[in-house]
Design a protein around this motif. Sequence first.
Motif, PDB file in Angstrom:
ATOM      1  N   ARG A 164     -23.187 -34.658  42.189  1.00 24.68           N
ATOM      2  CA  ARG A 164     -23.469 -33.724  41.106  1.00 24.68           C
ATOM      3  C   ARG A 164     -22.279 -33.575  40.157  1.00 24.68           C
ATOM      4  N   CYS A 165     -21.059 -33.765  40.660  1.00 23.31           N
ATOM      5  CA  CYS A 165     -19.887 -33.491  39.818  1.00 23.31           C
ATOM      6  C   CYS A 165     -19.265 -34.747  39.209  1.00 23.31           C
ATOM      7  N   LEU A 166     -19.863 -35.919  39.430  1.00 17.97           N
ATOM      8  CA  LEU A 166     -19.303 -37.136  38.850  1.00 17.97           C
ATOM      9  C   LEU A 166     -19.493 -37.139  37.332  1.00 17.97           C
ATOM     10  N   PRO A 167     -18.443 -37.360  36.556  1.00 20.90           N
ATOM     11  CA  PRO A 167     -18.581 -37.404  35.093  1.00 20.90           C
ATOM     12  C   PRO A 167     -19.470 -38.570  34.664  1.00 20.90           C
ATOM     13  N   ALA A 168     -20.165 -38.382  33.555  1.00 19.34           N
ATOM     14  CA  ALA A 168     -21.079 -39.416  33.069  1.00 19.34           C
ATOM     15  C   ALA A 168     -20.351 -40.693  32.708  1.00 19.34           C
ATOM     16  N   ASP A 260      -8.771 -43.109  38.110  1.00 22.61           N
ATOM     17  CA  ASP A 260      -9.650 -41.986  38.446  1.00 22.61           C
ATOM     18  C   ASP A 260      -9.704 -41.816  39.960  1.00 22.61           C
ATOM     19  N   VAL A 261      -9.577 -40.581  40.412  1.00 22.56           N
ATOM     20  CA  VAL A 261      -9.678 -40.268  41.841  1.00 22.56           C
ATOM     21  C   VAL A 261     -10.738 -39.195  42.040  1.00 22.56           C
ATOM     22  N   VAL A 262     -11.737 -39.519  42.863  1.00 25.08           N
ATOM     23  CA  VAL A 262     -12.730 -38.530  43.279  1.00 25.08           C
ATOM     24  C   VAL A 262     -12.247 -37.968  44.611  1.00 25.08           C
ATOM     25  N   LEU A 263     -11.828 -36.704  44.598  1.00 24.29           N
ATOM     26  CA  LEU A 263     -11.189 -36.077  45.749  1.00 24.29           C
ATOM     27  C   LEU A 263     -12.199 -35.161  46.435  1.00 24.29           C
ATOM     28  N   VAL A 264     -12.459 -35.439  47.714  1.00 24.33           N
ATOM     29  CA  VAL A 264     -13.540 -34.757  48.450  1.00 24.33           C
ATOM     30  C   VAL A 264     -12.947 -34.026  49.657  1.00 24.33           C
ATOM     31  N   PRO A 265     -12.813 -32.693  49.594  1.00 26.19           N
ATOM     32  CA  PRO A 265     -12.198 -31.945  50.698  1.00 26.19           C
ATOM     33  C   PRO A 265     -13.163 -31.688  51.851  1.00 26.19           C
ATOM     34  N   ILE A 266     -13.395 -32.708  52.679  1.00 26.96           N
ATOM     35  CA  ILE A 266     -14.349 -32.564  53.779  1.00 26.96           C
ATOM     36  C   ILE A 266     -13.799 -31.748  54.943  1.00 26.96           C
ATOM     37  N   GLY A 267     -12.496 -31.472  54.940  1.00 21.26           N
ATOM     38  CA  GLY A 267     -11.912 -30.729  56.047  1.00 21.26           C
ATOM     39  C   GLY A 267     -12.115 -29.230  55.972  1.00 21.26           C
ATOM     40  N   PHE A 268     -12.728 -28.739  54.895  1.00 18.53           N
ATOM     41  CA  PHE A 268     -12.859 -27.308  54.668  1.00 18.53           C
ATOM     42  C   PHE A 268     -14.308 -26.986  54.306  1.00 18.53           C
ATOM     43  N   TRP A 277      -4.917 -24.005  45.921  1.00 13.75           N
ATOM     44  CA  TRP A 277      -3.495 -24.238  45.653  1.00 13.75           C
ATOM     45  C   TRP A 277      -3.121 -25.706  45.847  1.00 13.75           C
ATOM     46  N   ASP A 278      -3.457 -26.259  46.999  1.00 11.02           N
ATOM     47  CA  ASP A 278      -2.995 -27.612  47.319  1.00 11.02           C
ATOM     48  C   ASP A 278      -3.686 -28.692  46.498  1.00 11.02           C
ATOM     49  N   LEU A 279      -4.947 -28.469  46.150  1.00 13.57           N
ATOM     50  CA  LEU A 279      -5.692 -29.490  45.410  1.00 13.57           C
ATOM     51  C   LEU A 279      -5.814 -29.150  43.927  1.00 13.57           C
ATOM     52  N   ASP A 280      -6.324 -27.951  43.639  1.00 18.81           N
ATOM     53  CA  ASP A 280      -6.580 -27.604  42.241  1.00 18.81           C
ATOM     54  C   ASP A 280      -5.307 -27.294  41.471  1.00 18.81           C
ATOM     55  N   THR A 281      -4.219 -27.006  42.173  1.00 21.18           N
ATOM     56  CA  THR A 281      -2.947 -26.719  41.501  1.00 21.18           C
ATOM     57  C   THR A 281      -1.970 -27.880  41.691  1.00 21.18           C
ATOM     58  N   GLN A 282      -1.496 -28.083  42.924  1.00 21.43           N
ATOM     59  CA  GLN A 282      -0.446 -29.070  43.140  1.00 21.43           C
ATOM     60  C   GLN A 282      -0.928 -30.510  42.942  1.00 21.43           C
ATOM     61  N   ILE A 295     -11.029 -35.752  39.952  1.00 20.82           N
ATOM     62  CA  ILE A 295     -12.326 -35.088  40.043  1.00 20.82           C
ATOM     63  C   ILE A 295     -12.438 -34.510  41.443  1.00 20.82           C
ATOM     64  N   ARG A 296     -12.324 -33.185  41.553  1.00 17.81           N
ATOM     65  CA  ARG A 296     -12.356 -32.538  42.865  1.00 17.81           C
ATOM     66  C   ARG A 296     -13.751 -31.970  43.106  1.00 17.81           C
TER      67      ARG A 296
END
Length: 355
Positions: A164-168, A260-268, A277-282, A295-296
């Motif tokens: 759903r969040c992949l850019p066109a 481009d990196v599609v970052l998928v936080p499956i651990g949470f 903080w760790d992903l959206d900031t740093q 792309i998170r």
Amino acid sequence: MSTSLKYDAVVLMGFGGPEGSEEVVPFLERVTAGRGIPRERLVEVGQHYFTLGGVSPINAQNRALLAALADALCAQGVEIETVLANRNSPPFVPDVLADLAARGHRRLLAVATAAYAGYSSCRQYREDLGLALAGGALDVDVRKLPPFYDLPAFADAVSELLLRCLPADLDLAADSTRLVFTTHSVPAVAARNAGPEGDAYLTEHRWVARRVVAAVAEATGVTKPWDLVFQSRSGPPQVPWLEPDVNDALREFAAAGTTDVVLVPIGFISDHMEVIWDLDTQARETAAELGVRLIRTPTVGTHPGFVADLARRIADELRAGSPEPGPGQFCFGGCCANPHRDAPAAAGIAQGPTR
């Protein structure tokens, strides 16, 4: 409350977090108890909480999950009291158990807000329960639901949110696009000790990642190579933790030509402080410095499919009342033990590990 259930209350267990600036340092003192970290260092570490007014989003997210699970259980014909208990902030686990016991509850099913096996993600919640029950003052029996990473709707929800969040304008098939899964780093010894037979922490994350990749391939026709990286390390540098760190990985990807990196936080399972903080900031700052688009994807949160599937598993146990597990099953007595800590742990529920 439904009749014929083997339990009379469900306790959703969270990590906890501050809900005001005055709570930040006391919260961090509880989290880091026994590590000898100076108070001034805790104030420094707490800055990312202070930037949000001292309020961690995790408690509100867990309250929303609790309400969603209660509704989903009712939809499946199960009416039972559901309450929240936290490890590091009110309402604390001992207080919640004492209140339930005082109101006549005798058999409780605990569900941690963490999907995977491991000391911090599973056993420590069992120890929270065990310590609350130590001494026999509370006339209650508590069992903890095993890790639920293998719920089909968990990987399905991750896949849906990813797509759903992949850019066109993103070319998912391009070599310059990386698919990267991330989770909380843990000490290497804790990863080796995770699960009834060891190494479950990494095995389970890879199990989920493969299913997400398969779902993405089915939807897009692109079978994408993937990486698993780590975040939120908090231990001393001389102690080996799982690597690579997400920021180090981003630098390596950029040097290899990634754009481009599609970052998928499956651990949470929710967008709490370590994600923000760790992903959206740093990590986002690192990516910007490298000229990489990041792309998170969202965490599953209260995704209806995930909540319904977790509620089904809870309902099955509420009705069945599984026996106490033995070696080779989640979560038997010695499962995920910490060699540096000896604490009583509440029983788990007999379940074989998913392969």
